[in-house]
Design a protein around this motif. Sequence first.
Motif: not given
Length: 292
Positions: A70-71, A229-232, A244-247, A252-253
């Motif tokens: 969902a993220v 896809l790799e926004a962190f 609601g900003t979790t990517t 994963t982290v």
Amino acid sequence: MFNLSYNKQKYVILACFLTVPLILLLMFSVYPALALFYFSLTDWDGLGFDMHWIGFANYKDIFTRADIFAVFRTNLYYFVGGLVQTALALWFAVILSDRLRGRYFFQVMLFLPYVLHSVATVIMFKNVYHAEYGSLNTLLGALGLTAWKQMWLGNPHLVNFSLAFISMWKYFGLSMVIFIGALQSIPKDLYEAARIDGASGWQSFRFITVPSVRRVIELMLILTLTGALEAFDIPYVMMLGANGTTTFVIQTVDMAFKFENYGLASAMAVVLLLIVLLVIGLQRKLLFREGR
């Protein structure tokens, strides 16, 4: 070695030059990738070497939990922002590639945000988006647009737009410089001939500029997709994934370091890698089939 023939000496030299890069590739790319896949098949908690083989249970857990995928809705903001950034970068590159007075100054100023460290960029934009003393709300109030003042980081409907804009602002200069380099390789004679034939500026852009930088546009779309896809760094440093900003990478982290489930986190990393490879392959096959 001096007693060897020329061909044998050549092969020996090539082997010596290739040995070190291959060792580094195996040490820092191949081995970590294989270790990551092995960890994804265990229930390792990241402490010591006490890990139990559980097969593909982590992958089954990933594909049966809707909250994990969902993220990706958050990543979509960065992808759309990256598309807008690419279009604007090409437009500015065309303008700044012309004989514009002070174009080098503008090129440096637009490229400067990319040089800034991500943490410094986030700290700066915290002062921009702050609800009380932020420069953005202060400017809106000074212009008489008080009704437009918002909690840019507190409103869940606006926060991802705000963070995506930071990403656009930071990486815009890099995209622009890449496009400028591509535009400088286009022969000026093509534009002169088009101008003589009565082509407008838009027609020259459509039929000369875009086809000439087509490969670069393809590269930028790939970078935009992988970057989204790799926004962190920006959402994590700014919000720690809250509101609601979790990517996917943040999740994963957190799975690894907050919940100490390195096995599941490793599986999520492998899935992300496969998604990136799959989408890039589809992008290249479907969008850029012509001319191959």
